[in-house]
Design an enzyme around this catalytic site. Sequence first.
Site, short mmCIF file in Angstrom:
data_model
loop_
_atom_site.label_atom_id
_atom_site.label_comp_id
_atom_site.label_asym_id
_atom_site.label_seq_id
_atom_site.Cartn_x
_atom_site.Cartn_y
_atom_site.Cartn_z
N GLY A 1 0.90 -1.24 -0.05
CA GLY A 1 0.01 0.07 0.04
C GLY A 1 0.83 1.05 -0.10
O GLY A 1 2.05 1.17 0.30
N VAL B 1 4.48 0.87 1.79
CA VAL B 1 4.76 -0.17 2.69
C VAL B 1 4.91 -1.13 1.88
O VAL B 1 4.28 -1.56 0.62
CB VAL B 1 3.46 -0.32 3.52
CG1 VAL B 1 3.87 -1.51 4.38
CG2 VAL B 1 3.43 0.86 4.38
N LYS C 1 8.29 0.15 5.65
CA LYS C 1 7.52 1.35 5.36
C LYS C 1 8.54 2.32 4.74
O LYS C 1 9.61 2.70 5.67
CB LYS C 1 6.89 1.90 6.68
CG LYS C 1 6.18 3.13 6.27
CD LYS C 1 5.32 3.93 7.48
CE LYS C 1 4.54 4.86 7.26
NZ LYS C 1 3.73 5.34 8.45
N ASP D 1 -4.67 9.80 14.12
CA ASP D 1 -4.93 9.22 13.10
C ASP D 1 -5.62 7.92 13.13
O ASP D 1 -5.45 6.74 12.36
CB ASP D 1 -3.69 9.07 11.91
CG ASP D 1 -4.47 8.92 10.42
OD1 ASP D 1 -5.36 9.20 10.34
OD2 ASP D 1 -3.39 8.60 9.65
#
Length: 481
Positions: free
Chosen positions: A17, A24, A39, A133
């Site tokens: 993603g 990632v 990441k 988040d």
Amino acid sequence: MIGTVLSNRYRLNAKLGSGGMSTVYLAHDRTLDREVAIKVLNHELSEQPGHEERFKREARDMAKLSHANVVSVIDAGEDDGRRYIVFECIDGETLKRRINRLGQLPADEAAAYAIEIGRALQAAHERKIVHRDVKPQNVLIDRDGRAKLTDFGIARTLGRAGLTVTGRILGTTDYVSPEQAMGEDVDERSDIYSLGVVLYEMLIGDVPFQADSMVAVAMKHIHEPLPNVQLQRSEVSSALAAVIERATEKDPRRRYRNMAEMLAALETALEVEVSRGGGVPHGEATAVLESVPEAQRIIKPQRSSRAGLVMAAIGIGLIVGILLVTNGGPSNPRDSGLLRAVAAHDFDPYATDGNPVEHPEETGLAIDGNPTNTGWETETYRGGNLGKLGVGLYIDAGHPVTARAVALRTSAPGWSAELRAADAVPDSIEGWGTPIGSAPSVRPEQRIDVASPAPHRYYLIWITQLPASGQATIEDVRLVR
């Protein structure tokens, strides 16, 4: 980047993603012969000091967290100008994908996942780290069903200057708290708000607000209350609905003060949901329920038996009959309808650190429809001396209703109470106005009549005097229309 080997150790095998700051990858750790997730900071951002520092800080912050519900950081480094963080590889799916795949989750399982996410956030908050988040996309569900929180990329350490650009919203607007949407400073209560929205989505299968732009969604979070969960899914308990309502209050001061308070309420709501479901939990709810120390449980294991649930249902019927026939029951049959509130909250305007609040984690038990096994109780005051004007429990009808009385059940009678009402919850007892009813000595089954019925949303049972035992309880409370 596929096929690239970072630091002569991590081979990038597949893209998992990407976002605005990073990508990632699934990678193989050639040194330890294992799969990991890596990441990598996007190359165009690597030379920008603010983004690079934020990326490095994420690695440091997550490395400080060692918790079963937080994805572990294994390593961090730089290769040819590329900053990267190495995480444990979770074999499973994101919570977002699970919601998209299944739709509405079982209520007890949704509560269980909220507890696990909350425990991860509590660990972060104890280290003064605010995630900022919290969303289902940042929660991974492993093969064992456990929820793990990840992506602290925009986290901020309290008490230290942050890297947020003034006026800029960092986070996903579907879950953003009002104060974060307005670009204000945030603390752990912002994560509490976002977790409340995530819980809503798990129960309903969709986010609460939708609009044509992210800004429009953010404005809804600032100005509009979340839709009523029980109106969209009636089988959700009032205890669980109350958690969402309090967690997503627009004013941070009206939310849970910390994650420990929210977790206590969630654990109680989980027990209520399992009890209502016949005592058989779904999925991860089993493991989470077993992880709650029995000393902290509100509903003991034996209370979830089918016989107990049948007796509770019989008890509700008997109480309704008693309330309508005795204690000045309504003379007109159309007035006999009982309305269960959608939420309940403790009210103690005199609460301080040395003078605790009145068991907010138990308030939902007063409206859960089980008048024999569960309930809310005040703190215990020595000799029955409150030392203040009173404490109370207020119930939320969800919208203004004209109540002719409040009917309640208590296992600790003998206390005195006033009934007050309002259309918005005030900060002081004076803000509730003059009493609209009273009970000088509350009986086990008590009806408090309203002197001049008028539509109100909130009804407060204000306890002004306690019995010698020093405590008052409310096992069940309803509005009589």
